[in-house]
Design an enzyme around this catalytic site. Structure first.
Site, PDB file in Angstrom:
ATOM      1  CE  LYS A 281      -2.587   3.049   1.843  1.00 55.01           C
ATOM      2  NZ  LYS A 281      -1.995   4.705   2.342  1.00 55.01           N
ATOM      3  CG  ASP A 297      -7.866   2.421 -14.258  1.00 57.76           C
ATOM      4  OD1 ASP A 297      -8.616   3.200 -13.476  1.00 57.76           O
ATOM      5  OD2 ASP A 297      -9.215   1.897 -15.324  1.00 57.76           O
ATOM      6  CG  HIS A 394       1.125  10.313   9.305  1.00 58.28           C
ATOM      7  ND1 HIS A 394       0.552  10.359   7.537  1.00 58.28           N
ATOM      8  CD2 HIS A 394       0.172   9.928   9.630  1.00 58.28           C
ATOM      9  CE1 HIS A 394      -0.570   9.913   7.187  1.00 58.28           C
ATOM     10  NE2 HIS A 394      -0.823  10.124   8.784  1.00 58.28           N
TER      11      HIS A 394
END
Length: 441
Positions: A281, A297, A394
């Site tokens: 991911k 796409d 983060h």
């Protein structure tokens, strides 16, 4: 009694009527203006955007960022990225800058074939396929000559046709598996058009082919469609340098210890599917952002990538790490079926800008840049994980989102950033600090 929230003919409403109906039944009246807030001032541009999809009641903006300093195959790029997740562009930029002075990213397009499938029922025996296939191939290719000649002039076209039996579905289930080259276009419409024409010719073949027996003339075409599984449209990207040159800008981290921990983390993702999904991911954070920016796409890319990650029967990381003779090598291999001409890449004005930023690359060049972005993102995430931890960087970026949600002023943003520098960031903690600032005055 009919529920007023049910409706017939919604698609025939004007956009204003659709917005009013949606507000009347599902939203607050004050939210009506939100639906038009991001409308394009240029009416022609808005028409283009509206025609991308159906029942378009609003535009949904996404941040369009740029990650500079990507040295890929000796060429410097500023990589456009469309993504809403905090820290992705910053992390990719940091990794690009880190590797810029260590040789940059190298890439290789291993293969660039795309696949399509024509599924059909046939009454013949599987062993008859070998004898019938050559003439069938000649026939279906000839029937689509007018469809393929322009693509062939650009170096693409039909590469190969295989006739497969699928007894797991049914004894009479077969497919033509067709491989295509599509040059710089993604090629979905081209592939589907050719496959549907093959289906029409296959029906005619069953009727008038003299080599077929009476028992072999029962043929029913089920469907014709491209496959988004693209194991033969693959690119590799890698970085490499002596470990002694891998100084990490984090105090007290020994390069050799860092390389050891980094490889250990990648090895975990190679063997543990739970970690591999999260690991991949992170790679796709970088890849998808460039896919979106260039009008490609991302759903097809995601589907193909995860199938590729499980190609040996176990879901694994897409990247690998090796250390040989104190040389660190980190590489990524993944399928990327892309286009740089046609479709949204031409129609969306910012996709056009993104391709201009990249220097109008061909499909192979874009595959390399996109893979480099995925590898950079993966490197940055793993570097944080095995050194400071992922949350420090983060949450520093996420702090700005929290402040936006709380309506912080520029001064409040500065004071809050100073307060939470080096501290754990939480929504509750930030809200309490802002409330205290506002009480003070």
């Amino acid at each position: 009694m009919t529920d007023p929230k049910q409706i017939n003919g919604f698609s025939r409403f004007t956009k204003d009527q659709q917005r009013c109906w949606l507000t009347e039944h599902f939203l607050r009246p004050d939210q009506l203006s939100e639906l038009s807030r991001f409308d394009a001032e240029d009416g022609k541009l808005q028409d283009v955007i509206d025609n991308f999809s159906e029942n378009t009641v609003a535009n949904f903006p996404m941040p369009f960022g740029v990650a500079p300093n990507f040295l890929v195959d000796g060429k410097v790029y500023a990589v456009p990225m469309v993504i809403e997740e905090s820290s992705v562009v910053a992390a990719a930029s940091a990794a690009a800058k880190y590797w810029q002075s260590r040789g940059g990213f190298r890439t290789e397009v291993i293969a660039s074939e795309k696949l399509g499938q024509l599924h059909f029922r046939w009454s013949g025996k599987p062993e008859r396929r070998a004898a019938l296939l050559p003439a069938l191939c000649t026939r279906v290719r000839a029937s689509t000559k007018s469809l393929t000649e322009r693509m062939e002039a650009r170096g693409g076209g039909v590469r190969n046709i295989t006739w497969k039996h699928l007894p797991e579905v049914s004894e009479d289930c077969y497919q033509l598996l067709v491989s295509f080259g599509t040059a710089d276009s993604m090629g979905a419409n081209f592939i589907n058009t050719v496959l549907e024409a093959y289906g029409q010719e296959l029906r005619r073949w069953a009727v008038d082919c003299p080599e077929l027996t009476a028992e072999e003339r029962d043929l029913e075409v089920i469907m014709a469609i491209l496959s988004n599984n693209t194991p033969n449209c693959v690119v590799k990207a890698w970085v490499e340098c002596p470990i002694e040159k891998m100084a990490i800008p984090v105090g007290g981290v020994d390069p050799f210890d860092f390389a050891r921990r980094f490889k250990y983390a990648v090895d975990i993702a190679r063997e543990d599917p739970y970690r591999a999904v999260t690991h991949n991911k992170g790679i796709m954070n970088g890849v998808d952002a460039v896919v979106l920016a260039t009008g490609n796409d991302f759903r097809a890319i995601e589907a193909a990538t995860h199938a590729f990650a499980a190609r040996d029967g176990k879901y694994r990381s897409l990247s690998q790490c090796r250390i040989d003779n104190d040389v660190f090598r980190f590489e990524l291999t993944l399928p990327l079926a892309l286009g740089t001409v046609g479709g949204l890449t031409k129609l969306h004005p910012l996709a056009n800008v993104a391709l201009d930023v990249l220097g109008r690359p061909g499909a192979h060049e874009l595959m390399g840049v996109m893979a480099a972005a995925g590898l950079a993102q993966n490197f940055a995430a793993l570097r944080s994980l095995v050194t400071t931890g992922i949350q420090k960087g983060h949450m520093k970026m996420h702090l700005q989102n929290i402040l936006s949600s709380l309506g912080a002023t520029a001064t409040e943003r500065t004071r809050t950033a100073e307060k939470f520098n080096g501290e754990t960031v939480s929504h509750h903690g930030v809200r309490e600090f802002l409330e205290e600032l506002r009480r003070e005055g």
